[in-house]
Design a protein around this motif. Structure first.
Motif, PDB file in Angstrom:
ATOM      1  N   ASN A 185       0.845  -1.188   0.000  1.00  0.00           N
ATOM      2  CA  ASN A 185       0.000   0.000   0.000  1.00  0.00           C
ATOM      3  C   ASN A 185       0.880   1.237   0.000  1.00  0.00           C
ATOM      4  N   ILE A 186       0.851   1.980  -1.087  1.00  0.00           N
ATOM      5  CA  ILE A 186       1.728   3.137  -1.216  1.00  0.00           C
ATOM      6  C   ILE A 186       1.452   4.178  -0.133  1.00  0.00           C
ATOM      7  N   ARG A 187       0.226   4.169   0.417  1.00  0.00           N
ATOM      8  CA  ARG A 187      -0.100   5.137   1.452  1.00  0.00           C
ATOM      9  C   ARG A 187       0.698   4.887   2.735  1.00  0.00           C
ATOM     10  N   ASP A 188       1.326   3.718   2.832  1.00  0.00           N
ATOM     11  CA  ASP A 188       2.132   3.426   4.009  1.00  0.00           C
ATOM     12  C   ASP A 188       3.537   4.012   3.913  1.00  0.00           C
ATOM     13  N   ALA A 189       3.893   4.535   2.731  1.00  0.00           N
ATOM     14  CA  ALA A 189       5.226   5.105   2.571  1.00  0.00           C
ATOM     15  C   ALA A 189       5.390   6.312   3.489  1.00  0.00           C
ATOM     16  N   GLN A 190       6.544   6.415   4.086  1.00  0.00           N
ATOM     17  CA  GLN A 190       6.803   7.493   5.034  1.00  0.00           C
ATOM     18  C   GLN A 190       7.592   8.616   4.358  1.00  0.00           C
ATOM     19  N   PRO A 191       7.078   9.858   4.397  1.00  0.00           N
ATOM     20  CA  PRO A 191       7.831  10.968   3.823  1.00  0.00           C
ATOM     21  C   PRO A 191       9.107  11.220   4.625  1.00  0.00           C
ATOM     22  N   PRO A 192      10.125  11.854   4.032  1.00  0.00           N
ATOM     23  CA  PRO A 192      10.077  12.461   2.699  1.00  0.00           C
ATOM     24  C   PRO A 192      10.226  11.447   1.569  1.00  0.00           C
ATOM     25  N   PHE A 193       9.718  11.824   0.403  1.00  0.00           N
ATOM     26  CA  PHE A 193       9.853  11.039  -0.822  1.00  0.00           C
ATOM     27  C   PHE A 193      10.943  11.699  -1.647  1.00  0.00           C
ATOM     28  N   TYR A 194      11.937  10.944  -2.088  1.00  0.00           N
ATOM     29  CA  TYR A 194      13.101  11.582  -2.685  1.00  0.00           C
ATOM     30  C   TYR A 194      13.638  10.798  -3.872  1.00  0.00           C
ATOM     31  N   VAL A 195      14.578  11.390  -4.565  1.00  0.00           N
ATOM     32  CA  VAL A 195      15.225  10.753  -5.710  1.00  0.00           C
ATOM     33  C   VAL A 195      16.297   9.802  -5.182  1.00  0.00           C
ATOM     34  N   LEU A 196      16.104   8.524  -5.453  1.00  0.00           N
ATOM     35  CA  LEU A 196      17.085   7.530  -5.023  1.00  0.00           C
ATOM     36  C   LEU A 196      18.202   7.384  -6.058  1.00  0.00           C
ATOM     37  N   LYS A 197      17.818   7.290  -7.327  1.00  0.00           N
ATOM     38  CA  LYS A 197      18.798   7.184  -8.410  1.00  0.00           C
ATOM     39  C   LYS A 197      18.293   7.989  -9.604  1.00  0.00           C
ATOM     40  N   VAL A 198      19.227   8.424 -10.432  1.00  0.00           N
ATOM     41  CA  VAL A 198      18.908   9.128 -11.667  1.00  0.00           C
ATOM     42  C   VAL A 198      19.558   8.366 -12.815  1.00  0.00           C
ATOM     43  N   GLU A 199      18.755   7.977 -13.820  1.00  0.00           N
ATOM     44  CA  GLU A 199      19.292   7.216 -14.937  1.00  0.00           C
ATOM     45  C   GLU A 199      20.155   8.116 -15.820  1.00  0.00           C
ATOM     46  N   PRO A 200      21.319   7.613 -16.215  1.00  0.00           N
ATOM     47  CA  PRO A 200      22.207   8.406 -17.078  1.00  0.00           C
ATOM     48  C   PRO A 200      21.520   8.772 -18.397  1.00  0.00           C
ATOM     49  N   GLY A 201      21.675  10.021 -18.809  1.00  0.00           N
ATOM     50  CA  GLY A 201      21.115  10.469 -20.068  1.00  0.00           C
ATOM     51  C   GLY A 201      19.621  10.715 -20.059  1.00  0.00           C
ATOM     52  N   SER A 202      18.991  10.559 -18.910  1.00  0.00           N
ATOM     53  CA  SER A 202      17.537  10.686 -18.805  1.00  0.00           C
ATOM     54  C   SER A 202      17.113  12.145 -18.708  1.00  0.00           C
ATOM     55  N   PRO A 203      15.799  12.429 -18.886  1.00  0.00           N
ATOM     56  CA  PRO A 203      15.318  13.799 -18.671  1.00  0.00           C
ATOM     57  C   PRO A 203      15.664  14.328 -17.288  1.00  0.00           C
ATOM     58  N   ALA A 204      15.621  13.465 -16.264  1.00  0.00           N
ATOM     59  CA  ALA A 204      15.951  13.909 -14.911  1.00  0.00           C
ATOM     60  C   ALA A 204      17.404  14.360 -14.815  1.00  0.00           C
ATOM     61  N   GLU A 205      18.317  13.603 -15.418  1.00  0.00           N
ATOM     62  CA  GLU A 205      19.722  14.003 -15.371  1.00  0.00           C
ATOM     63  C   GLU A 205      19.944  15.298 -16.153  1.00  0.00           C
ATOM     64  N   GLN A 206      19.298  15.418 -17.311  1.00  0.00           N
ATOM     65  CA  GLN A 206      19.449  16.622 -18.122  1.00  0.00           C
ATOM     66  C   GLN A 206      18.921  17.853 -17.392  1.00  0.00           C
ATOM     67  N   ALA A 207      17.926  17.663 -16.516  1.00  0.00           N
ATOM     68  CA  ALA A 207      17.367  18.777 -15.754  1.00  0.00           C
ATOM     69  C   ALA A 207      18.144  19.052 -14.476  1.00  0.00           C
ATOM     70  N   GLY A 208      19.194  18.290 -14.212  1.00  0.00           N
ATOM     71  CA  GLY A 208      20.048  18.557 -13.062  1.00  0.00           C
ATOM     72  C   GLY A 208      19.631  17.896 -11.770  1.00  0.00           C
ATOM     73  N   LEU A 209      18.687  16.930 -11.813  1.00  0.00           N
ATOM     74  CA  LEU A 209      18.282  16.244 -10.587  1.00  0.00           C
ATOM     75  C   LEU A 209      19.415  15.347 -10.099  1.00  0.00           C
ATOM     76  N   LYS A 210      19.515  15.209  -8.770  1.00  0.00           N
ATOM     77  CA  LYS A 210      20.552  14.391  -8.167  1.00  0.00           C
ATOM     78  C   LYS A 210      19.956  13.514  -7.064  1.00  0.00           C
ATOM     79  N   PRO A 211      20.609  12.389  -6.757  1.00  0.00           N
ATOM     80  CA  PRO A 211      20.132  11.563  -5.638  1.00  0.00           C
ATOM     81  C   PRO A 211      20.059  12.376  -4.348  1.00  0.00           C
ATOM     82  N   GLY A 212      18.992  12.189  -3.609  1.00  0.00           N
ATOM     83  CA  GLY A 212      18.787  12.915  -2.365  1.00  0.00           C
ATOM     84  C   GLY A 212      17.858  14.106  -2.505  1.00  0.00           C
ATOM     85  N   ASP A 213      17.580  14.535  -3.739  1.00  0.00           N
ATOM     86  CA  ASP A 213      16.639  15.639  -3.931  1.00  0.00           C
ATOM     87  C   ASP A 213      15.251  15.202  -3.466  1.00  0.00           C
TER      88      ASP A 213
END
Length: 474
Positions: A185-213
């Protein structure tokens, strides 16, 4: 830390099971005998063929297959299966605005053959009262099988048909994580919700996202409301269209908050993805840091070969075996890798509902490494990873550092082919630890709690690795 995955099941377009004015032209709702599901010839994943329409006869085959081949099949009350199936059917009708008065579960007695006949007759009557829409009929068939599987209560029992024909997925390149232990049940997830990994070459990496954001909002809507993660908002992070996604983030290392617009990458191609590689690197104190993402075929050899190559050039004094977010895999790989740390040991037990359990053993053809080991785990260490971790603990092969494992573990699955060219992957035995303890739903506790937090990721530190190195070098 826990990662969460959203699986989206979609219906299959079909061309059979259409209503007819002539009752004799319709598929019979009361087949005289159920054809048997056959073991898949190509292993536990089942057949790769193109699915065909899921007919009433297919549903009966699936029903009988579940009774014959699941752990609780011999004793389950069939009324539980039919109630769950019909619950799914009525929910599907309500979602489409197509509820009908004939959608009423008939009286059932607990006699399996008679109950099937009663259910199938009502089901066919319902189909006759609905629009002649192949996609609708397939969605209802999927609801039936999905309900029966859910009623079994084993998270390793699945139907491959529920994933055939799914729309191609776009990607942002974000692997999300959260605090606390993962649950269905996703509702059981405890915040904060964050970036664990960023795939190389992905839109997230191109936008400057990093693990821990930390992900605070998506498309302007908060991800966490009243202390709970919103499934609808989270769904935007796994897009099904090319529409831009605006993600509001906070970076703990710099205290920066900003909004990035990510344009999803093209749909993922059909077919299996290239699995992430095993990595083996030398870190402080002559310790080999081994990151093993899964226990799929060949993984144990990959670990051992890379370790052997490192030992030719470096003085390796210990091993950190990082199984965090390891999704599991094959029991043979578990046995082989455990064989690198101990021989002639029982690592677990495979147990039927009735009768004696069968011991699982180390693969003693694996040469011993003769190195101390610390294993890193978290709540996404699942299935075969649960089993491996329990063996490390019970056999005292090393310390466990990180967080309790997922507790999503079952016995060896087998695939059975249905007549629509899909398969049921069913588990006929339960898995126990080496000390015969129950693992499913409980997981394996760690010796040292060291969660990987958003703050640590953002600052480029890893408390679990630091603790493991200290244990191996002290």
């Amino acid at each position: 830390m826990a990662g969460l995955t959203v699986l989206v099941a979609a219906g299959l377009a079909i061309s059979e099971m259409t209503a007819s004015a002539d009752p004799a032209a319709r598929p019979t709702a009361r087949p005289s005998a159920a054809a048997s599901c056959a073991p898949a010839a190509d292993g536990p994943s089942g057949p790769p063929g193109t699915p065909k329409p899921t007919t009433v006869a297919t549903l009966r085959m699936a029903y009988q297959c579940i009774l014959d081949h699941t752990y609780i099949g011999p004793v389950i009350d069939d009324r539980v299966l039919f109630a769950a199936a019909f619950k799914n059917v009525t929910a599907e009708l309500a979602k489409r605005g197509l509820d009908r008065s004939v959608a009423t579960l008939p009286a059932l007695t607990g006699r399996r053959g008679a109950d099937w006949d009663a259910f199938a007759t009502t089901y066919q009557t319902l189909l006759d009262a609905l629009p002649n829409d192949p996609a609708l009929r397939q969605a209802l068939a999927e609801a039936v099988i999905g309900g029966m599987i859910a009623a079994i209560g084993d998270d390793h029992d699945v139907w491959t048909g529920s994933f055939h024909g799914s729309p191609a997925g776009y990607t942002l390149g974000i692997l999300p994580g959260s605090s606390g232990r993962a649950t269905p049940n996703i509702r059981d997830a405890q915040p904060p919700f964050y970036v664990l990994k960023v795939e190389p070459g992905s839109p997230a990496e191109q936008a400057g996202l990093k693990p821990g954001d930390v992900i605070e909002a998506v498309n302007g809507v908060p991800l966490v409301v009243n202390g709970m993660v919103s499934p609808g908002v989270l769904g935007w992070l796994q897009p099904t269209t090319a529409d831009p996604v605006k993600v509001t983030l906070h970076r703990p290392a710099t205290d920066r908050t900003w909004t990035a617009e990510l344009r999803p990458a093209s749909p993922t191609p059909a077919g299996p993805r290239t699995p992430p590689p095993v990595t083996v690197t030398l870190i402080d104190g002559g310790v080999a840091d081994v990151v093993l993402p899964d226990f799929m075929p060949g993984r144990a050899d990959e670990v051992l070969q890379k370790l052997a190559a490192l030992r030719k050039t470096s003085d390796v004094r210990g091993v950190v075996l990082d199984l965090r977010s390891n999704g599991g895999g094959r029991a043979e790989e578990v046995a082989k890798l455990l064989g690198a740390f101990a021989h002639n040991k029982i690592t677990g037990w495979s147990c039927p509902l009735h009768g004696p359990c069968t011991p699982d053993r180390t693969d003693d053809t694996t040469p011993l490494l003769n190195l101390p080991m610390v294993e890193l785990t978290n709540s996404m260490c699942a299935s075969a990873c649960d089993a491996f971790s329990s063996a490390v603990r019970d056999l005292k092969l090393g310390k466990l550092v990180g967080e309790r494992t997922s507790g999503i573990v079952a016995g060896k699955p087998s695939a059975y082919v249905l007549d629509d060219n899909t398969s049921l992957v069913l588990v006929g035995q339960h898995q126990l630890g080496a000390d015969r303890e129950i693992l499913d739903g409980i997981g394996v506790a760690v010796d040292y709690n060291a969660p990987l937090t958003a703050e640590a990721l953002s600052k480029g530190t890893d408390p679990a690795v630091q603790r493991a190195v200290a244990l191996l070098t002290s």
